[in-house]
Design an enzyme around this catalytic site. Structure first.
Site, PDB file in Angstrom:
ATOM      1  N   LYS A 161      -1.398 -12.197  11.977  1.00 44.22           N
ATOM      2  CA  LYS A 161       0.105 -12.341  12.456  1.00 44.22           C
ATOM      3  C   LYS A 161       0.739 -13.288  11.468  1.00 44.22           C
ATOM      4  O   LYS A 161       1.967 -13.048  11.179  1.00 44.22           O
ATOM      5  CB  LYS A 161       0.329 -13.013  13.751  1.00 44.22           C
TER       6      LYS A 161
ATOM      7  N   GLU B   9       6.163 -20.586  17.425  1.00 49.99           N
ATOM      8  CA  GLU B   9       7.423 -19.895  17.596  1.00 49.99           C
ATOM      9  C   GLU B   9       8.393 -20.643  18.343  1.00 49.99           C
ATOM     10  O   GLU B   9       7.725 -21.193  19.517  1.00 49.99           O
ATOM     11  CB  GLU B   9       7.156 -18.538  17.774  1.00 49.99           C
TER      12      GLU B   9
ATOM     13  N   HIS C 133       1.561 -11.071  30.233  1.00 53.77           N
ATOM     14  CA  HIS C 133       1.887 -10.621  28.860  1.00 53.77           C
ATOM     15  C   HIS C 133       1.390  -9.143  28.819  1.00 53.77           C
ATOM     16  O   HIS C 133       1.393  -8.916  27.670  1.00 53.77           O
ATOM     17  CB  HIS C 133       1.264 -11.529  27.760  1.00 53.77           C
TER      18      HIS C 133
ATOM     19  N   ARG D 201      -0.611   1.669  16.262  1.00 56.56           N
ATOM     20  CA  ARG D 201      -1.172   2.539  16.636  1.00 56.56           C
ATOM     21  C   ARG D 201      -0.002   3.453  17.511  1.00 56.56           C
ATOM     22  O   ARG D 201       0.988   2.988  17.711  1.00 56.56           O
ATOM     23  CB  ARG D 201      -2.348   2.135  17.790  1.00 56.56           C
TER      24      ARG D 201
END
Length: 678
Positions: free
Chosen positions: A119, A203, A238, A295
């Site tokens: 990431k 973040e 999540h 995907r």
């Protein structure tokens, strides 16, 4: 390298395996399933042309065993492998091993998977491609003091995320500088355990963002398009629960801006195939790149519904070396679509996964008055299938389409009501509460929607007199239809066909057995469907009828107010008479018990007396051999915290009792032998 193939192996299980094989068969491909010992009789195995065992139940020894999957492909002559989602779908080593074996992977190249798998590196590349990023730190240095300084610079709250992670693992919101170190230590531990990697990124945490993602598609000839966006804001831990397309409130300018940014992201990493670029959308319509899923997404059907395209077919054609079937300007949006994820889990127990056997798994479209074109059920299970503890608890996805959001939402609620799942606890009722919540109907969405509305979504049920009355009639109707020994219509306890009679029914919420009891007195007679009844609940009375409709549906009319209900009777043993009623707004589940004092004055005295309900014998009031008069109390039973006294049907003698105080009896059990006077 892309090439043609005539046999497709699906390296997955459950609903996605069934869904991929459905398109493959339509395209004329032979299908191969793989399975673990736990899935030997699973639906995806039953539906495939061939199936190969991979290994034991544990995923690590079966669905994640790269060499076993490749061996299965070679054994069956499969020229291509579709990974579905999860398991090996984003595993670069798997893609490389397939390439070495000369087998086509239905997905992007390993380099693209690697580019988005890290990431921190992905954020750097997105910055270079001009894709907006959330303010944060994605650097290589992982010194604790530096990470804390970066968090202080960004400003709290911040989101700590595992660089190699996903699925909510190694992820925490940090509210202040004082709590940063403890949160960092916890995230590192989780990340090491889950991914073997404790690198972190930071973040800015947006307080009310929406999760909006864009479906992209690229071919090997340099073409790339976006098939619009999906809103996936409603999540728990999540994990997405409800998804929809298009995203509510989206302007054409914002849609184009986000779509073009998503295609730039895909081009930056040399992408081929189906992918999803996920963004956070803030209230001011600013948006920020989160990650790219390399995907097919779980929620891809809502995109298919609004575009009319089959994304699995697109995947297969691109893998065969063909160009994209459509250019960007030819793609259009028609209507609105929702997807609800059906999980074997208990929302009331913090979404604890559930296991068991699905005694029934059916979608009653006829009873709900719906057309097949409006509703799609992507399922990996059928009635009679076992739900294993070894894999993800998702059972199916219910997808609907309407001309607009309001119509699609109404169809979703009606379809949820028509879904009959028995034997395993699921989130079906919770999904209905979500979809009928006023804030969801008003599209007031953000990623903490469930948290914000927790009090209403998990509030205790309170039943109206109308619900109790309806349940009383539904129970009488269902038991009468079944013609079993516990049916009030088939009993020999004083009820007379076509004669006026009074029946007393106790109703209780099964989750609060000591609370909320109600007694409904039903007066009427067994006659043709729609015959009138008189119901009393406390001081309230209703003139009522019940009319059978298509499928499992009935119409209950109370004082001229008619409601269409999906109904069923579920459970075994003591729960044999659990009445379930579902309408497009809510589900009602109530224990149903007859507690009426049996009127034997209209019939000849019987030689036996049977239990009018499931319950417990409290006490015997007479001795065997004792003479009694008609109406004299013989014994007391208890059920649902209520006592019921059984009386002598006529003058005579009690010859023997079949039960003693403390014994449990079932409805219809013979309680005693009675000899009436001649």
């Amino acid at each position: 390298m892309s090439h043609a193939f005539d046999t497709l192996l699906v390296a997955n299980r459950g609903e996605i395996a069934c869904r991929v094989m459905r398109t493959a068969r339509r395209m004329g491909l032979r299908t191969v399933a793989v399975y673990s010992d736990a899935d030997a009789g699973a639906r995806h195995v039953r539906e495939a042309d061939e199936a190969v065992r991979l290994g034991p139940a544990a995923a690590q020894a079966s669905y994640l065993d790269i060499q076993a999957v490749i061996a299965a492909a070679r054994r069956t002559g499969a020229g291509a492998v579709h990974p579905g989602y999860g398991f090996l779908s984003e595993n670069g080593d798997f893609v490389a091993a397939l390439a070495e074996a000369g087998i086509t992977f239905i997905g992007p190249p390993a380099s693209a998977i690697a580019a988005m798998g890290d990431k921190s590196a992905a954020k750097a590349r997105m910055h270079d491609a001009g894709v907006p990023l959330v303010p944060g730190y994605h650097g290589d240095s992982q010194d604790d003091a530096l990470l804390k300084a970066e968090a202080d610079r960004i400003g709290y709250p911040v989101l700590l995320k595992a660089s190699a992670g996903g699925g909510g693992k190694g992820m925490r919101v940090v509210e202040s500088t004082e709590t940063f170190q403890a949160a960092l230590d916890g995230c590192r531990r989780e990340s090491r355990a889950a991914f073997g990697d404790d690198r972190m990124l930071i973040e800015k945490y947006l307080t009310q963002p929406r999760h909006v993602e864009v479906q992209v598609f690229c071919d090997s000839q340099g073409n790339g398009v976006y098939l619009f966006e999906r809103d996936c804001s409603v999540q728990r831990r999540h994990q997405k629960v409800l998804e929809e397309a298009p995203a509510p409130g989206m302007t054409e300018a914002l849609r184009r801006e986000m779509g073009e940014a998503a295609v730039r992201a895909a081009r930056e990493i040399g992408y081929v195939g189906a992918g999803t670029v996920e963004f956070l959308l803030d209230a001011d319509n600013s948006f920020f790149f989160m990650e790219m899923n390399t995907r097919l997404q779980v929620e891809h059907p809502v995109t298919e519904m609004i575009t009319g395209q089959d994304l699995v077919e697109w995947q297969l054609r691109v893998a065969m070396g063909e160009a994209l079937p459509m250019a960007q300007e030819a793609l259009t949006i028609t209507g609105h679509s929702f997807e609800a994820r059906l999980y074997a889990e208990d929302p009331a127990q913090d979404f604890l996964p559930a296991t068991g056997t699905l005694s029934r798994f059916e979608l009653d479209l006829a009873g709900a008055g719906l057309e097949p074109a409006q509703v799609r059920l992507d399922s990996g299970v059928s009635s009679g299938d076992a739900v294993s503890m070894h894999y993800d608890p998702m059972l199916a996805k219910l997808i609907v389409h309407g001309d607009d959001r309001e119509q699609a939402l109404a169809t979703l609620n009606r379809a949820l009501a028509a879904l009959d799942i028995q034997g395993v606890t699921t989130n079906r009722d919770f999904l209905q509460r979500l979809a009928t919540h006023p804030a969801f109907r008003a599209a007031e969405l953000d990623t903490r929607f469930i948290e914000h509305h927790e009090a209403e979504l998990f509030a205790p049920r309170h039943y109206t007199a109308e619900e109790y009355a309806s349940a009383a009639l539904v129970g009488l109707h269902q038991l009468g239809q079944e013609r079993e020994s516990d049916s009030p219509w088939d009993r020999h306890d004083g009820f007379r066909l076509n004669a006026e009679h009074t029946i007393r029914i106790a109703l209780c919420d099964p989750s609060r057995i000591d609370d909320g009891d109600a007694v409904v007195t039903v007066e009427g007679k067994r006659a043709a469907p729609g015959a009138p009844w008189r119901l009393r609940i406390g001081e309230q009375t209703f003139d009522a009828t019940l009319q059978p409709l298509d499928g499992d549906a009935v119409a209950v009319t109370l004082d001229g107010h008619r409601r269409r209900l999906q109904t069923r009777l579920v459970g075994e043993g003591r729960e044999r008479n659990l009445v379930v009623m579902v309408d497009p707004r809510r589900e009602t589940r109530l224990f149903w018990r007859r507690i009426d004092a049996i009127d034997h004055g209209r019939q000849e005295a019987e030689s036996t007396l049977t239990a009018p309900m499931h319950g417990t014998v409290v006490t015997l009031l007479v001795q065997p051999g004792e003479r009694v008069e008609k109406g004299m109390a013989l014994m007391v039973m208890e059920a649902m915290k209520m006592e019921h006294t059984l009386t002598a049907p006529a003058d005579g003698q009690v010859e023997s009792f079949h039960f003693q105080a403390g014994d449990t009896v079932g409805q219809g059990d013979v309680l005693l032998e009675f000899a009436a006077d001649e």
